[in-house]
Design an enzyme around this catalytic site. Structure first.
Site, PDB file in Angstrom:
ATOM      1  N   CYS A 225     -12.032 -11.499  47.811  1.00 29.68           N
ATOM      2  CA  CYS A 225     -11.781 -12.213  49.060  1.00 29.68           C
ATOM      3  C   CYS A 225     -11.446 -13.679  48.848  1.00 29.68           C
ATOM      4  CB  CYS A 225     -12.987 -12.071  49.996  1.00 29.68           C
ATOM      5  SG  CYS A 225     -13.061 -10.445  50.776  1.00 29.68           S
TER       6      CYS A 225
ATOM      7  N   LYS B  87      -7.902 -14.822  50.041  1.00 30.96           N
ATOM      8  CA  LYS B  87      -7.531 -15.027  51.439  1.00 30.96           C
ATOM      9  C   LYS B  87      -6.733 -16.312  51.633  1.00 30.96           C
ATOM     10  CE  LYS B  87     -10.807 -12.627  54.467  1.00 30.96           C
ATOM     11  NZ  LYS B  87     -11.814 -12.827  55.516  1.00 30.96           N
TER      12      LYS B  87
ATOM     13  N   ASP C 158     -13.701  -8.934  63.054  1.00 25.39           N
ATOM     14  CA  ASP C 158     -13.579  -8.174  61.823  1.00 25.39           C
ATOM     15  C   ASP C 158     -12.599  -7.012  61.907  1.00 25.39           C
ATOM     16  OD1 ASP C 158     -15.688  -9.586  60.280  1.00 25.39           O
ATOM     17  OD2 ASP C 158     -16.942  -8.864  61.916  1.00 25.39           O
TER      18      ASP C 158
ATOM     19  N   ASP D 116      -8.018  -4.039  54.615  1.00 24.38           N
ATOM     20  CA  ASP D 116      -8.342  -5.114  53.682  1.00 24.38           C
ATOM     21  C   ASP D 116      -7.907  -4.693  52.281  1.00 24.38           C
ATOM     22  OD1 ASP D 116      -9.555  -7.433  52.473  1.00 24.38           O
ATOM     23  OD2 ASP D 116     -10.928  -7.474  54.168  1.00 24.38           O
TER      24      ASP D 116
ATOM     25  N   ASP E 230     -15.779  -3.813  57.494  1.00 24.46           N
ATOM     26  CA  ASP E 230     -15.369  -4.302  58.807  1.00 24.46           C
ATOM     27  C   ASP E 230     -15.627  -3.283  59.918  1.00 24.46           C
ATOM     28  OD1 ASP E 230     -14.592  -6.761  57.875  1.00 24.46           O
ATOM     29  OD2 ASP E 230     -12.497  -6.205  57.606  1.00 24.46           O
TER      30      ASP E 230
ATOM     31  N   HIS F 248      -0.255   4.490  50.885  1.00 27.74           N
ATOM     32  CA  HIS F 248       1.075   4.050  50.485  1.00 27.74           C
ATOM     33  C   HIS F 248       0.971   3.344  49.142  1.00 27.74           C
ATOM     34  CE1 HIS F 248       5.259   3.047  50.996  1.00 27.74           C
ATOM     35  NE2 HIS F 248       5.020   1.747  50.847  1.00 27.74           N
TER      36      HIS F 248
ATOM     37  N   ASP G  58     -19.308  -9.801  59.431  1.00 23.70           N
ATOM     38  CA  ASP G  58     -19.670  -9.768  58.014  1.00 23.70           C
ATOM     39  C   ASP G  58     -19.144 -11.033  57.345  1.00 23.70           C
ATOM     40  OD1 ASP G  58     -17.006  -8.978  58.084  1.00 23.70           O
ATOM     41  OD2 ASP G  58     -17.216  -7.407  56.578  1.00 23.70           O
TER      42      ASP G  58
END
Length: 356
Positions: free
Chosen positions: A24, A27, A58, A75, A98, A147, A234
């Site tokens: 994360c 981001k 979230d 995510d 989330d 994908h 979260d």
């Protein structure tokens, strides 16, 4: 001298060497993200859309009928560790979180796989996907599709879908003055990942990193069922300060964090003091630091740890004082022994205060 964790023997080079950031910490900085969302416009907002982008919550929530609402989120990120299997587990745990944060129960996932296929062995890519599958199996859901693309950096994640009763949706904007704040997991994932990237993380620290980032936030639905629980989010890439500030802004109140009560992963305070801090921590502070007040007398590392990006971080619960025991009880029942009361919500201008 503490032994360092060896590299994965399957990988010809460190998996994290393919990416410019990890977990994360990848981001987009909060200030830049706000500008992007502001310029994108609201678009179509059907009456069934219970939660959209308005409070940076979230997940999106769409009412299907009087008994069910669909929770939808996605995510994905680049490697935070070199072990491909653990990378897959961490990314999947983070994505599913989330759904739990909205009070929902996951029902299925779609895999998002972008890999430098000419540089990574097929076995390594397979281990990443297998790690995600094992976490989804632990959550009781299938990976029903997805994908794949060829990419210059390895990226893995999920689209996660869940269901929740419309009355049990818990947004990040519904905290109330007088509420108590409870955090489900200790902080410090970004600090540990920074030390790992510089090959300075001891084996015990690595085990802490993996255990924290692969622990599913399963208390979410049970917490949402408690009458005294008003808001849940979260704590992920924007750190405790950033996500606490989102909660404050959404509800139009002041969030107060009592720093001595905030649980930390073992050793992270010392590592942060030694300079093992992610670049995302500084970007986070640049994006929202003007709205955060740090009381005098706090340890020097407080700012770095409050902005530390958490990958698959803990649930932050805003609840009535008389619900605290029940909230902590749910966390304990689900195996979250570090859950702790860390602050409160007060009437006042939207902002965040960190007390010593």
């Amino acid at each position: 001298m503490q032994q360092q964790r060896p590299m994965n023997p399957l990988a010809p080079m460190r998996l994290t060497s393919f990416s410019h950031g990890g977990g994360c910490g990848c981001k987009i900085a909060p200030g830049v993200l706000s500008e992007i969302l502001r310029s994108s416009g609201a678009g179509l907002i059907p009456p069934e859309l219970m939660v959209g982008i308005e409070t940076a919550d979230d997940a999106a929530v769409y009412r299907l009928n009087d008994e069910q609402a669909l929770v939808a989120t996605t995510d994905f990120f680049m490697p935070i560790v070199d072990d491909p299997y653990e990378f897959g587990r961490i990314a999947a745990t983070n994505a599913i979180s989330d759904v739990y944060a909205m009070g929902g129960k996951p029902i299925l996932a779609l895999a998002l796989v972008a890999m430098p296929v000419n540089q990574l062995p097929v076995e390594v890519i397979g281990d990443i996907v297998r790690g995600g599958q094992d976490v989804c199996r632990a959550a009781g859901i299938p990976i029903a599709g997805g994908h794949t693309i060829d990419s210059v950096e390895p990226i893995y994640g999920l689209v996660a879908l869940g269901l929740v009763h419309p009355d049990r949706v818990r947004r990040n904007a519904d905290a109330r003055p007088g509420d108590v704040l409870v955090l489900g997991k200790p902080l410090g994932v970004g600090v540990l990942s920074a030390a790992l990237k510089k090959e300075k993380l001891p084996e015990a620290g690595y085990r802490e990193l993996i255990a924290n980032t692969t622990k599913l936030n399963t208390p979410g639905p049970k917490l949402a069922a408690l009458d005294g629980v008003h808001a849940i989010t979260d704590v992920t890439g924007f750190g405790l300060a950033g996500h606490g500030l989102e909660l404050a802004r959404g509800a139009g109140l002041r969030v107060v964090i009592e720093w001595p009560r905030v649980p930390l992963l073992e050793g992270v305070a010392a590592l942060a003091a030694d300079g093992f801090v992610t670049g995302a921590s500084g970007r986070n502070w640049a994006g929202y630091g003007a709205s955060v007040s740090l009381s005098s007398g706090l340890p020097e590392v407080t700012q770095a740890l409050m902005t530390d990006p958490q990958t698959a971080g803990g649930l932050l619960v805003s609840c009535a004082p008389d619900a605290v025991d029940a909230v902590l009880g749910v966390f304990r029942e689900e195996g979250f022994g570090s859950a702790a009361v860390i602050g409160r919500c007060e009437a006042g201008p939207a902002g965040l205060v960190v007390e010593g």
